[in-house]
Design an enzyme around this catalytic site. Structure first.
Site, short mmCIF file in Angstrom:
data_model
loop_
_atom_site.label_atom_id
_atom_site.label_comp_id
_atom_site.label_asym_id
_atom_site.label_seq_id
_atom_site.Cartn_x
_atom_site.Cartn_y
_atom_site.Cartn_z
CG ASP A 46 -2.10 0.94 1.11
OD1 ASP A 46 -2.99 0.75 0.26
OD2 ASP A 46 -2.09 1.92 1.88
CE1 TYR A 50 -5.39 7.08 2.11
CE2 TYR A 50 -5.86 6.45 -0.16
CZ TYR A 50 -5.69 6.11 1.16
OH TYR A 50 -5.82 4.81 1.56
CG HIS A 76 -4.91 -3.71 0.33
ND1 HIS A 76 -4.09 -3.23 -0.67
CD2 HIS A 76 -4.96 -2.74 1.26
CE1 HIS A 76 -3.68 -2.01 -0.35
NE2 HIS A 76 -4.18 -1.69 0.82
#
Ligand SMILES: *[C@@H]1O[C@H](CO)[C@@H](O)[C@H](O)[C@H]1NC(C)=O
Length: 455
Positions: free
Chosen positions: A226, A368, A426
């Protein structure tokens, strides 16, 4: 006359085409980066504190009592629509049960104790207090490889608690074991967040490299997923002589060249190699549209979303469980748990508790925004620069994005190992820790051979 205009238009079009091709294929110079940029909330002192302090995870009574009170005093949740499971978002009937478990059965003290079975530390890097676990191998007389492991959102170093002992324990057939450094990214877990804009994955990569350096390692290996993998991807580009090998469970090449290749590949998917069905037809990626609203809001307005996540553990639990469910098993999206039950509930609640206790919903979501809408040119420039560091990719069934090796090699020309499996997702270190640890051991053998010139 018309003929000349057509020629002119054609010439201009060709010119643009050549320029586009050139800009797509040209490898830019390394951007100038300040490797000691200050992120601290207070000005840089004359004498920097370089001490490494032992740290213990603690969920204290004040925090627990307040948390339980907030969960109990929640307003009634809105039930799902008739016949609906998780299609409109978290199933609130399922969430009620989870909240009851969290406030009545989840053993905060025992979970903290479990995390404390590893030695934890904190040290200040570029002004931020960074928390990490450091575990040395259990036996002597064995080659020891230092391995930095990096998580993503909404995780922390906790994500690796099952895998760490597997990495530090000698393994049949291998003459080495790992010394693991599992760090919380700045603004995540128990690591301090910054008050300054600009802390993107490039800068996180620099901070994490400086952490490893602080601990005395000038050469080391990295495993990451990630956002950790994004930070590590930049790290191996900036410090190719320090990172001896990069293992990732979210390998991505993010240059325009790679994106164009993926688009071109859609013209003849079956010629693009093994597992092409994971990418083509591109129309199947509509699940990304369905499941990626979170991404857009975190990349644009993390602070707004963060207000409610900071104030309400119920809201935080709803938000994180929904995301963890999707990343774990997207075949179960339309069940009441949405895929969450592929994980252990206590692992999920550790993750939420750590975010709650550290009040890091906002600081962790900001990455982000720093990477996308606020991102500086250094991010894009670095994506275009290949790294010589030997790299190993493990591609798991439910990982949110998948790229074929012929695309990954744009960024990682020395892709020495690529493992594709029909399992896992994930949160690989929580779901299939042994499979992941085995793959890291195998990769480290290849990394060492690569440096001996045998690959
Ligand atoms: C309890 O933990 C919270 C969160 O880490 C912290 O802010 C607070 O100061 C602690 N309180 C006590 C009494 O230790």
């Amino acid at each position: 006359m018309f003929k000349y205009i057509s020629w002119l238009v054609a010439a201009v079009a060709i010119g643009y085409g050549v320029r586009l091709t050139y800009s797509v294929y040209k490898v830019p110079d390394m951007p100038k980066l300040d490797l000691d940029r200050w992120w601290g909330q207070t000005p840089r002192p004359k004498e920097e504190d370089t001490s490494v302090r032992p740290f213990k995870v603690e969920f204290n009574d004040t925090v627990i009592v307040d948390l339980k009170k907030r969960i109990k005093n929640r307003r009634p949740l809105t039930p799902p629509l008739d016949g609906i499971q998780s299609e409109y978002g978290i199933n609130t009937v399922y969430l009620e049960n989870l909240l009851t478990y969290w406030s009545e059965k989840y053993d905060f003290k025992k979970r903290a104790e479990l995390l404390n079975r590893f030695p934890h530390y904190k040290t200040k890097i570029q002004g931020l207090d960074i928390q990490f676990i450091r575990v040395k191998p259990s036996v002597k007389n064995l080659k020891v490889l230092p391995l930095l492991v990096l998580h993503g959102w909404p995780s922390s170093s906790k994500e690796f608690d099952k895998m760490i002992p597997m990495l530090t324990t000698p393994k049949d057939g291998y003459d080495f074991a790992f010394e693991v450094i599992a760090a919380d990214l700045p603004g995540f877990g128990f690591s301090e967040g910054t008050s300054k804009p600009g802390l993107n994955p490039v800068q996180i990569g620099i901070i994490m490299r400086n952490l490893v350096k602080r601990l005395g390692f000038n050469k080391f290996y990295v495993h990451a997923g990630d956002w950790g993998s994004q930070a590590a991807t930049h790290m191996v580009t900036i410090f190719p002589d320090e990172v001896m090998g990069f293992h990732t469970n979210m390998p991505l090449s993010a240059s325009l060249k790679s994106v164009l290749k993926i688009l071109l590949g859609s013209l003849a998917p079956s010629l693009t190699g093994e597992h092409y069905q994971r990418l083509y037809p591109l129309s199947q990626l509509q699940y990304i549209v369905r499941e990626s609203g979170y991404f857009h809001i975190m990349a644009t307005k993390p602070d707004t979303l963060g207000v409610s996540l900071t104030d309400s553990p119920t809201g935080l639990a709803a938000y994180i469980t929904e995301k963890m469910a999707v990343g774990t098993n997207r075949e179960q999206l339309d069940t009441p748990h949405g895929g969450l039950e592929s994980l252990e509930l206590d692992d999920v609640l550790d993750t939420i508790t750590i975010q709650w206790v550290n009040n890091c919903a906002v600081t962790s979501m900001r990455v982000y925004a720093e990477d996308y809408f606020a991102s500086s040119p250094e991010v894009h420039r670095l994506h275009k620069i290949p790294t010589k560091v030997p790299t190993a990719a493990i591609k798991l069934k439910h990982e949110v994005m998948w790229q074929p090796d012929w695309v990954l090699r744009d960024k990682f020309p020395n892709l020495v190992q690529s493992t594709s499996l029909d399992l896992g997702g994930h949160y690989a270190a929580l779901e299939i820790p042994k499979v992941l640890a085995d793959d890291i051991f195998a990769a480290a053998t290849k990394f060492q051979k690569f440096h001996q010139g045998n690959v």
